[in-house]
Design a protein around this motif. Structure first.
Motif, PDB file in Angstrom:
ATOM      1  N   SER A  94      68.190  44.233 -17.027  1.00 42.58           N
ATOM      2  CA  SER A  94      69.130  45.046 -17.131  1.00 42.58           C
ATOM      3  C   SER A  94      68.471  46.525 -17.946  1.00 42.58           C
ATOM      4  CB  SER A  94      70.183  44.778 -17.886  1.00 42.58           C
ATOM      5  OG  SER A  94      70.963  43.493 -17.453  1.00 42.58           O
ATOM      6  N   GLU A  95      67.836  46.257 -18.801  1.00 42.92           N
ATOM      7  CA  GLU A  95      67.253  47.475 -19.683  1.00 42.92           C
ATOM      8  C   GLU A  95      66.381  48.129 -18.717  1.00 42.92           C
ATOM      9  OE1 GLU A  95      64.597  48.192 -23.538  1.00 42.92           O
ATOM     10  OE2 GLU A  95      65.237  46.298 -23.263  1.00 42.92           O
ATOM     11  N   ALA A  96      65.345  47.712 -18.168  1.00 42.39           N
ATOM     12  CA  ALA A  96      64.434  48.287 -17.118  1.00 42.39           C
ATOM     13  C   ALA A  96      65.216  48.976 -16.050  1.00 42.39           C
ATOM     14  CB  ALA A  96      63.151  47.223 -16.482  1.00 42.39           C
ATOM     15  N   TYR A  97      66.206  48.283 -15.307  1.00 43.26           N
ATOM     16  CA  TYR A  97      66.998  48.916 -14.413  1.00 43.26           C
ATOM     17  C   TYR A  97      67.746  50.068 -14.704  1.00 43.26           C
ATOM     18  CZ  TYR A  97      70.056  49.075 -10.143  1.00 43.26           C
ATOM     19  OH  TYR A  97      70.736  49.313  -9.073  1.00 43.26           O
ATOM     20  N   TYR A  98      68.598  50.022 -15.914  1.00 42.53           N
ATOM     21  CA  TYR A  98      69.131  51.207 -16.270  1.00 42.53           C
ATOM     22  C   TYR A  98      68.445  52.459 -16.713  1.00 42.53           C
ATOM     23  CZ  TYR A  98      73.442  48.260 -15.498  1.00 42.53           C
ATOM     24  OH  TYR A  98      74.376  47.638 -14.827  1.00 42.53           O
ATOM     25  N   ASP A  99      67.204  51.866 -17.484  1.00 37.42           N
ATOM     26  CA  ASP A  99      66.397  52.813 -17.727  1.00 37.42           C
ATOM     27  C   ASP A  99      65.987  53.893 -16.378  1.00 37.42           C
ATOM     28  OD1 ASP A  99      64.393  54.171 -19.594  1.00 37.42           O
ATOM     29  OD2 ASP A  99      62.841  53.507 -18.331  1.00 37.42           O
ATOM     30  N   GLU A 101      67.292  54.234 -13.766  1.00 37.80           N
ATOM     31  CA  GLU A 101      68.366  54.885 -13.136  1.00 37.80           C
ATOM     32  C   GLU A 101      68.593  55.947 -14.003  1.00 37.80           C
ATOM     33  OE1 GLU A 101      72.260  52.541 -10.935  1.00 37.80           O
ATOM     34  OE2 GLU A 101      72.306  52.889 -13.237  1.00 37.80           O
ATOM     35  N   ALA A 102      68.554  55.929 -15.162  1.00 39.70           N
ATOM     36  CA  ALA A 102      68.678  57.114 -16.194  1.00 39.70           C
ATOM     37  C   ALA A 102      67.591  58.307 -15.821  1.00 39.70           C
ATOM     38  CB  ALA A 102      68.576  56.762 -17.676  1.00 39.70           C
ATOM     39  N   ARG A 103      66.382  57.775 -15.622  1.00 36.64           N
ATOM     40  CA  ARG A 103      65.386  58.437 -15.551  1.00 36.64           C
ATOM     41  C   ARG A 103      65.353  59.250 -13.935  1.00 36.64           C
ATOM     42  NH1 ARG A 103      60.086  54.981 -15.999  1.00 36.64           N
ATOM     43  NH2 ARG A 103      59.219  56.799 -15.113  1.00 36.64           N
ATOM     44  N   LEU A 104      65.951  58.671 -13.091  1.00 39.73           N
ATOM     45  CA  LEU A 104      66.208  58.977 -11.706  1.00 39.73           C
ATOM     46  C   LEU A 104      67.178  60.099 -11.622  1.00 39.73           C
ATOM     47  CD1 LEU A 104      65.530  59.246  -8.723  1.00 39.73           C
ATOM     48  CD2 LEU A 104      67.080  57.110  -8.383  1.00 39.73           C
ATOM     49  N   ALA A 105      68.214  60.064 -12.397  1.00 38.26           N
ATOM     50  CA  ALA A 105      69.341  60.764 -12.675  1.00 38.26           C
ATOM     51  C   ALA A 105      68.689  62.312 -13.242  1.00 38.26           C
ATOM     52  CB  ALA A 105      70.505  60.330 -13.436  1.00 38.26           C
ATOM     53  N   THR A 106      68.018  62.175 -14.418  1.00 43.15           N
ATOM     54  CA  THR A 106      67.299  63.261 -15.002  1.00 43.15           C
ATOM     55  C   THR A 106      66.247  64.148 -14.112  1.00 43.15           C
ATOM     56  OG1 THR A 106      67.266  62.311 -17.057  1.00 43.15           O
ATOM     57  CG2 THR A 106      65.950  63.916 -16.927  1.00 43.15           C
ATOM     58  N   ALA A 107      65.693  63.188 -13.302  1.00 43.68           N
ATOM     59  CA  ALA A 107      64.542  63.909 -12.421  1.00 43.68           C
ATOM     60  C   ALA A 107      65.264  64.688 -11.398  1.00 43.68           C
ATOM     61  CB  ALA A 107      63.707  63.021 -11.731  1.00 43.68           C
ATOM     62  N   ARG A 108      66.561  64.188 -10.755  1.00 47.68           N
ATOM     63  CA  ARG A 108      67.058  64.783  -9.815  1.00 47.68           C
ATOM     64  C   ARG A 108      67.984  66.010 -10.478  1.00 47.68           C
ATOM     65  NH1 ARG A 108      70.197  59.677  -6.718  1.00 47.68           N
ATOM     66  NH2 ARG A 108      68.483  59.241  -5.475  1.00 47.68           N
ATOM     67  N   THR A 109      68.270  66.053 -11.529  1.00 49.50           N
ATOM     68  CA  THR A 109      68.961  67.235 -12.212  1.00 49.50           C
ATOM     69  C   THR A 109      67.916  68.314 -12.649  1.00 49.50           C
ATOM     70  OG1 THR A 109      70.537  65.661 -13.373  1.00 49.50           O
ATOM     71  CG2 THR A 109      70.079  68.026 -14.514  1.00 49.50           C
ATOM     72  N   LYS A 110      66.515  67.737 -12.785  1.00 47.86           N
ATOM     73  CA  LYS A 110      65.451  68.804 -13.024  1.00 47.86           C
ATOM     74  C   LYS A 110      65.139  69.299 -11.652  1.00 47.86           C
ATOM     75  CE  LYS A 110      60.618  68.685 -14.698  1.00 47.86           C
ATOM     76  NZ  LYS A 110      59.602  67.837 -15.217  1.00 47.86           N
ATOM     77  N   LEU A 111      65.335  68.841 -10.565  1.00 45.88           N
ATOM     78  CA  LEU A 111      64.850  69.383  -9.309  1.00 45.88           C
ATOM     79  C   LEU A 111      65.598  70.447  -8.848  1.00 45.88           C
ATOM     80  CD1 LEU A 111      62.718  68.927  -7.043  1.00 45.88           C
ATOM     81  CD2 LEU A 111      64.275  67.269  -5.805  1.00 45.88           C
ATOM     82  N   GLU A 112      66.901  70.327  -9.134  1.00 42.55           N
ATOM     83  CA  GLU A 112      67.974  71.499  -8.534  1.00 42.55           C
ATOM     84  C   GLU A 112      67.550  72.768  -9.162  1.00 42.55           C
ATOM     85  OE1 GLU A 112      71.878  69.992  -9.357  1.00 42.55           O
ATOM     86  OE2 GLU A 112      71.736  68.258  -8.219  1.00 42.55           O
ATOM     87  N   PRO A 113      67.457  73.022 -10.531  1.00 43.55           N
ATOM     88  CA  PRO A 113      67.202  74.373 -10.941  1.00 43.55           C
ATOM     89  C   PRO A 113      65.636  74.901 -10.285  1.00 43.55           C
ATOM     90  CG  PRO A 113      66.862  72.803 -12.716  1.00 43.55           C
ATOM     91  CD  PRO A 113      67.694  72.114 -11.571  1.00 43.55           C
ATOM     92  N   LEU A 114      64.906  73.874 -10.330  1.00 41.42           N
ATOM     93  CA  LEU A 114      63.276  74.099  -9.804  1.00 41.42           C
ATOM     94  C   LEU A 114      63.461  74.960  -8.190  1.00 41.42           C
ATOM     95  CD1 LEU A 114      61.187  71.382 -11.024  1.00 41.42           C
ATOM     96  CD2 LEU A 114      61.229  73.636 -11.608  1.00 41.42           C
ATOM     97  N   LEU A 115      64.216  74.220  -7.498  1.00 39.46           N
ATOM     98  CA  LEU A 115      64.609  74.498  -6.070  1.00 39.46           C
ATOM     99  C   LEU A 115      65.354  75.898  -6.070  1.00 39.46           C
ATOM    100  CD1 LEU A 115      65.718  71.237  -4.334  1.00 39.46           C
ATOM    101  CD2 LEU A 115      63.492  72.439  -4.043  1.00 39.46           C
ATOM    102  N   ALA A 116      66.360  76.120  -7.055  1.00 44.45           N
ATOM    103  CA  ALA A 116      67.165  77.515  -7.083  1.00 44.45           C
ATOM    104  C   ALA A 116      66.073  78.494  -7.436  1.00 44.45           C
ATOM    105  CB  ALA A 116      68.007  77.133  -7.974  1.00 44.45           C
ATOM    106  N   SER A 144      61.477  51.914  -6.851  1.00 44.35           N
ATOM    107  CA  SER A 144      61.565  50.884  -7.657  1.00 44.35           C
ATOM    108  C   SER A 144      63.157  50.148  -7.805  1.00 44.35           C
ATOM    109  CB  SER A 144      61.204  51.695  -9.391  1.00 44.35           C
ATOM    110  OG  SER A 144      61.484  50.599 -10.044  1.00 44.35           O
ATOM    111  N   LEU A 145      64.166  51.152  -7.770  1.00 38.26           N
ATOM    112  CA  LEU A 145      65.259  50.845  -7.998  1.00 38.26           C
ATOM    113  C   LEU A 145      65.779  49.820  -6.951  1.00 38.26           C
ATOM    114  CD1 LEU A 145      67.152  53.851  -9.345  1.00 38.26           C
ATOM    115  CD2 LEU A 145      67.157  51.528 -10.418  1.00 38.26           C
TER     116      LEU A 145
END
Length: 236
Positions: A94-99, A101-116, A144-145
Motif C-alpha cells: 500500500s505504501e509504495a503504491y500510494y506513494d 500514485e501521489a508522485r504521478l499526480a505531482t508530475a502531471r500537475t508539473k507538466l501542465e504549466p511547462l506545456l503552457a 510501475s502502477l
C-alpha cells in the motif's frame, strides 16, 4: 506481509503469491483437472511446461488467478492431486503504491504549466530538458502502477505436479522385523523395476549410437583376431 487471519486495513493493496507441490499416480487426469480449475477460476497459465522425460512426467508452471479467488484456488488445487507442500504469502504494498500514485499526480500537475509556457519555438527549446524529465517520470510511474495493478488484481501461484508410482506418506511404518524386511524387499523390487525401465528407455533413445559403437567394437575384435592369426601363420 501481514499474518494470516489479521483484518486488512481499508483500501489496502495486497500482492498474493503461493507455491504448490502436487503429485499424482494418474498424471493425465490430474493435469486435466488442474487446467480445468485454472479456467473455472478465471485465470491462465503465464508459464506452462510438461516434461515427458524419463519414466515419469511432470508439469511446472506459473498460474495467475484473480486475487479474490486466491484461497479457493489453493484449496481446490490441493484436491485435484495429492498435496505435498503449500506455501502462501501476502505482501502489503500500500505504501509504495500510494506513494507512486501521489508522485504521478505531482508530475502531471508539473507538466501542465511547462506545456503552457512553451508557446514559442525558443520556449520549447529552453524547456525541452524539463519537459523530457517530467514526461519520463510520468511514463515510469505509470508503468510501475500498471505492474502493481496486475500483481494486486491477479495472484501468482507457482505449481509443480509430479507423476509418481506411490504417493508421499502412503507407506506405513512397519511394527515388526518381518514387516520391515518385507517392506524393504518390496521397495527394493520397485526401485529395481523403475531402474530397469529407465535403462530400457535410455537404450531406446540412444539405440543408433549403441549400434554404431557395437559395430565399431565388433570390427576391432575381428581385426585383432585376424592379426593374431597372421602372426601365428608367420611364426609357423
Amino acid at each position: 506481509g501481514l499474518p494470516q487471519g489479521v483484518a486488512l486495513p481499508e483500501n489496502a493493496k495486497m500482492i498474493y503469491t503461493a507455491t504448490l507441490e502436487l503429485e499424482s499416480k494418474e498424471f493425465d487426469s490430474a493435469v486435466q483437472a488442474l487446467d480445468q480449475l485454472v479456467e473455472e477460476m478465471g485465470g491462465w497459465f503465464e508459464v506452462r511446461r510438461v516434461n515427458q522425460g524419463g519414466s515419469s512426467r511432470s508439469l511446472t508452471g506459473t498460474v495467475r488467478v484473480p486475487a479474490e479467488r486466491f484461497a479457493a484456488f489453493l484449496d481446490r488445487a490441493g484436491e485435484s492431486a495429492h498435496l505435498v507442500s503449500r506455501e502462501d504469502a501476502r505482501d502489503d504494498v500500500s505504501e509504495a503504491y500510494y506513494d507512486s500514485e501521489a508522485r504521478l499526480a505531482t508530475a502531471r500537475t508539473k507538466l501542465e504549466p511547462l506545456l503552457a509556457q512553451a508557446a514559442a519555438m525558443e520556449d520549447i527549446i529552453a524547456l525541452e530538458s524539463a519537459l523530457s524529465d517530467t514526461e519520463l517520470e510520468i511514463e515510469y510511474l505509470t508503468g510501475s502502477l500498471r505492474r502493481y495493478d496486475s500483481l494486486i488484481g491477479y495472484s501468482t501461484v507457482t505449481v509443480s505436479l509430479w507423476e509418481v508410482y506411490r504417493l508421499s506418506g502412503d507407506e506405513e511404518v512397519p511394527a515388526t522385523f518381518g514387516q520391515r524386511l518385507a517392506a524393504a524387499l518390496g521397495t527394493g523390487l520397485q526401485r529395481g523395476v523403475e531402474g530397469l525401465e529407465d535403462f530400457l528407455i535410455a537404450v531406446a533413445r540412444n539405440w543408433v549410437a549403441l549400434v554404431f559403437w557395437a559395430a565399431v567394437l565388433l570390427l576391432a575384435v575381428l581385426l585383432l583376431r585376424r592379426r593374431r592369426r597372421r602372426r601365428k601363420a608367420a611364426a609357423g
